[in-house]
Structures are given as structure tokens and as C-alpha cells.
Design a protein around this motif. Sequence first.
Motif, short mmCIF file in Angstrom:
data_model
loop_
_atom_site.label_atom_id
_atom_site.label_comp_id
_atom_site.label_asym_id
_atom_site.label_seq_id
_atom_site.Cartn_x
_atom_site.Cartn_y
_atom_site.Cartn_z
N ALA A 499 31.93 68.87 24.90
CA ALA A 499 32.37 67.48 24.97
C ALA A 499 31.25 66.57 25.49
O ALA A 499 31.03 65.46 24.98
N ALA A 500 30.52 67.06 26.52
CA ALA A 500 29.43 66.25 27.08
C ALA A 500 28.30 66.08 26.07
O ALA A 500 27.73 64.99 25.93
N ARG A 501 27.98 67.14 25.33
CA ARG A 501 26.92 67.05 24.32
C ARG A 501 27.31 66.07 23.21
O ARG A 501 26.45 65.39 22.65
N ALA A 502 28.58 65.99 22.91
CA ALA A 502 29.05 65.06 21.87
C ALA A 502 29.30 63.67 22.44
O ALA A 502 29.74 62.78 21.71
N GLU A 503 29.03 63.49 23.74
CA GLU A 503 29.21 62.21 24.42
C GLU A 503 30.66 61.71 24.28
O GLU A 503 30.92 60.53 24.06
N GLN A 504 31.57 62.66 24.43
CA GLN A 504 32.99 62.33 24.39
C GLN A 504 33.55 62.33 25.80
O GLN A 504 32.99 62.97 26.70
N PRO A 505 34.67 61.63 26.04
CA PRO A 505 35.30 61.68 27.36
C PRO A 505 35.64 63.12 27.72
O PRO A 505 36.18 63.86 26.91
N ALA A 506 35.30 63.53 28.92
CA ALA A 506 35.44 64.94 29.29
C ALA A 506 36.19 65.12 30.59
O ALA A 506 36.08 66.16 31.23
N SER A 507 37.00 64.14 30.98
CA SER A 507 37.72 64.26 32.26
C SER A 507 38.72 65.41 32.24
O SER A 507 38.88 66.12 33.23
N ASP A 508 39.40 65.60 31.08
CA ASP A 508 40.36 66.71 31.00
C ASP A 508 39.65 68.06 31.10
O ASP A 508 40.13 68.98 31.77
N GLU A 509 38.50 68.19 30.39
CA GLU A 509 37.74 69.44 30.44
C GLU A 509 37.22 69.74 31.84
O GLU A 509 37.25 70.88 32.31
N LEU A 510 36.77 68.68 32.55
CA LEU A 510 36.26 68.87 33.90
C LEU A 510 37.39 69.29 34.84
O LEU A 510 37.21 70.16 35.71
N ALA A 511 38.56 68.69 34.67
CA ALA A 511 39.71 69.07 35.50
C ALA A 511 40.11 70.52 35.23
O ALA A 511 40.47 71.26 36.16
N ALA A 512 40.02 70.94 33.96
CA ALA A 512 40.35 72.33 33.62
C ALA A 512 39.36 73.29 34.26
O ALA A 512 39.73 74.38 34.72
N VAL A 513 38.08 72.92 34.30
CA VAL A 513 37.07 73.76 34.96
C VAL A 513 37.40 73.90 36.44
O VAL A 513 37.33 75.00 37.02
N ALA A 514 37.77 72.80 37.09
CA ALA A 514 38.08 72.82 38.53
C ALA A 514 39.30 73.71 38.80
O ALA A 514 39.30 74.49 39.77
N ARG A 515 40.32 73.61 37.96
CA ARG A 515 41.52 74.44 38.16
C ARG A 515 41.20 75.92 37.99
O ARG A 515 41.64 76.76 38.78
N GLU A 516 40.43 76.23 36.96
CA GLU A 516 40.13 77.64 36.71
C GLU A 516 39.21 78.20 37.79
O GLU A 516 39.34 79.36 38.18
N PHE A 517 38.29 77.38 38.29
CA PHE A 517 37.41 77.85 39.36
C PHE A 517 38.21 78.20 40.60
O PHE A 517 37.88 79.16 41.32
#
Length: 534
Positions: A499-517
Motif C-alpha cells: 500500500a505504501a509503495r502504491a502511495e495509497q492510504p495505509a491506516s488500516d494496514e498499519l493498524a493490522a500490523v500493530a494488532r498482529e504484533f
Amino acid sequence: MTVATVLLAVVVLALTTCLVASVVVSRRRAQADRAELARLAEENRALRERSEAAHATAELRSRMVAHVSHELRTPMQAIMSLLALLDDHGLPLEQRRQHLSTLRGSSEDLLLLIDGLVDTAQIEGKRPSLRADDFSPRATLEQLVDLLGPSAHKRGLELRAALAPDLPPRLRGDRLRLRQIVINLLGNSIKFTRQGHIELRASARVEADVAHLQVEVSDTGVGIGPEALGKLFREFARVGDPSVEGTGLGLSISKQLVEALGGRLEVDSDPGVGSTFRFQVRMPVLAAAPAEQAAEADTRPRVLVADDDHAGRELLVTALRRGGYAVDGVEDGAAAVASALARQYVAVILDVQLPELDGPGAARQIRAARGDVALIALTGHTEIDVLGRCKGAGIDAILIKPVKLETLRATIARVAAERMQAVDLAVIRGYVTADDPAFVPGLIDVYLREAERDLEAMQEAAAGQEIARVAQLAHRLKGSSAGFGARLLAERCQSLYAAARAEQPASDELAAVAREFARVKSALSVERTRLISS
């Protein structure tokens, strides 16, 4: 005055007296006759009223017996169906326990009916008394499909359910009456359908914490002509095939119960094509199940099957249900995505060639939002490009048709277990050596410290719109997480990186990373403690 004149006067007077007396007697006799006629008329009226009352009592008694018979048959049908299921000696123990639990519930429903059956208000055509239960509409309707499935299959019919994925989890209303209505409608469709299928559909529109629950029962049966529709809901009315057993009360009782719940029962029908009965009722939505009923909730692992082949889908649904799973079925990729994002599944089984959105396309959308669900593809193709598309979409396992049901069940269990693990501990334990027992605990400390630092830096970079920095950190955390067996976290990082490479909004992906971590950190901390103390 002569003697003759006097005599004439006396005679006239005597005649007048006699005439007057005769008139008086006649009038008295006429009054007596009228009184007697009135008395006889009153007696006749009283006799007629007593006769009509006796006839009405006899008719009321017959109607009451018919009502009692029909309403008792509803839970009895459920009990008999469950007993037939329990007669399967190959039934898994867990599913046998579930059927016994349902059997207990049906017996309780039967007792409730007996307690409230001779309800004078109901017998006289008034509204029956209603209960207020807290219940799951999905579990209630799925249970009815399971109960009546054997009756349909015995006639060579397919009984299936299409329940909207966004049905409210809990409602407050008369669950028993809802069950009666749906069992009556399903039973009626099974009786009047010679080939094809019966489908139970349910959806809900929620407004201000009130659900407008709509239920439909469709069949491919004999249908009903326009001339018969007018008397369809009358008591003791028999329309359609006269050879089919029945009292003509099922639809009448269903109509009364739907109206008692504040709705209206309607029907569309074409002779030779089939019929659809529908009703809508309003029930309050509950935010959560009460504690005393939480233990009764369906705790079976839930699986979603997406296949546009009705027969193949129902075969999988039935087999998995017998294997102890709760199963939903949909027929296209878009519906699979909507259902997978709305409910908690341990596995989603996708046919590769789904309409609207194919299996890999649906898998890609599901995987972007859900890392904890196992995705399994079914396909008849063995071409490298098809298999590659499945793997690239995040599908965990690919099974080539025809697949043995034992293989499918084993694959679900294996892949779901892998997906549920935050960390593959076998990877960590592979680094353990007898020479340096502190080596792996130290590695865990370093990984967790650096991962927390990278996660905080990613959150700061995202807040500052430093997209390239987010991509760099996500790529680094992906590599280190994969090395520690945290596969789901690595996948979440890959989604964030893309998502970041495509310069798309990535707040959901970042939140998912935090939850899984957070899950990974908890699992690794437990393993670190175990290694130190061992």
C-alpha cells in the motif's frame, strides 16, 4: 207504549248484551292465543339458541383439537428429525452432543406449547400471548434447516439456506413462534414439492436498534393458481394436490402468528413453477448475549463455502456440518468477500471459477483485511498459471477436484491451526542449542526491542506522511518477523509495504500490523519465559 213495543226493546237489549259478551270473549281468546304464540316463539328461539350454542361448542372443540394437533406436530417434527440424525452411528461425538442439546431445546419448546396451548384468546381468534426471548436469528434458522433437511432429502429435494451475513447476532422476541412459522412454511413447501429445492432466506434492515427481519421460503413445487390464492390462509382450506396429507391449518396458524408478531404473511406463486412465502417482523436488537445464554451459543468452528454449483456446494456444506463445523454457503465471489469480512471464520473454501469475482480475486480482498482466516481453493485446473494466481492471492492450500471429504477436513484443520498461531514455535525452537541456552531468549529480546522500535517509527512516519519511510520500515519488519516464524505478521507487513509503495492510504494496514504484533509479542514472551525456566 204497547206490550209489543216493550217486548221488542227487551229482545233488542238481550241481543245487544249477547253480542257485546261475545265480542269480549272473542277478544280475550285472541289475546290468550297471541300470548300462547309468543310463548311458543320464545321457547323455539331458546331451543334454537341452545342448539346453535351446542353446535358452536362442538365446532370449537373440533377446531381446538385441530389446533392442538397441528401445534404439537411442530416440535414433534423437530424431535423426530433429531432422533433420525442421532441414529447415524458414524456421527462424531461432538455433533451428537450438539444434536442432544437441540433435542433438549425442542422438548422444552414442546412443554411450553403444552402449557400455553389452550389459550382461550387464541382459540377465539384473538392474538396469542407472546414471549420475549433473547436469541440468535442465524442459529435459530440454521437449526431449522438442519432439522428438516432429512425430510427434504428423503424426498430427493435440496433444502438450503441463504442467510445474509449481516443478520444481527442477537434479537429479542418470541423465538418459539418464529420457529413455528418457519417450520410450518418449510414443511408445507416440502410436502408440495416433487423435485428441485426449497430455500430459506433471511435478511434484516436495522433502524434505531430495531431489526426489520424478513424471512422467505421459496420452492420449486406445484405452485398455486390465482383462484386458490384467495382461500389459501383460511382455516381447514385445502388447495393444491388433494392427495397430500394435511389439515389445512398450517398456513392459517402461520398467518395468525405472523400477525401476532406485528407482520403480514404474503405469497407469490406460479402454477408448475413454485411459490415464495414471505413475512417481515420487527424485533429489538441486543448488543450482546446475556451471560446465562452465552454458554449456549454455537461454539463450533465456522467455515464459509463459496461455489456456484448448488449441488456441489450443498454436498460440501452437509459433509462439513456432519464433521462438526458450522457452515455458511454463498454462490459468488462478491458474496464470499462480504460474508468473510462480516463474520468470524476459521476457513473460507473458494471455487476458483466463481461468478462476479473469481476465487483468487475474492481471496485477495479477504486476505487484505483478514490474516487469521485459512483460505482454501478448489479447482479442476492444474495449469501452473492458475495455481500461481491462487498462491499470489494469499491462498493457503489448493485442492484439485474431485477431492475426498476426509482430505478437505484434514486440510481445514491443518491450515486453520497454522493461521491461528501467532508464531510457529518450531522455528524458534530450531535455534535452541545445548551449548548456549541463553542464545534464543536473547534473540527474542533483540527482535521484540527492534520490532517495537520499527513499529513506533512507522506510526510516526505515517502521521508525517512519510510514505517511503513507512514502506522501508514495513519491508524490514517483514523480513525479521518471517525469520522468527511470525508468518501472519510478515503478511501484514507485506500488505502495508504494498500500500505504501502504491502511495495509497495505509491506516488500516498499519493498524493490522500493530494488532498482529501484539499477538506475536505475547507468544514470544511466553516462549522466552519457558526457555529460561527449562
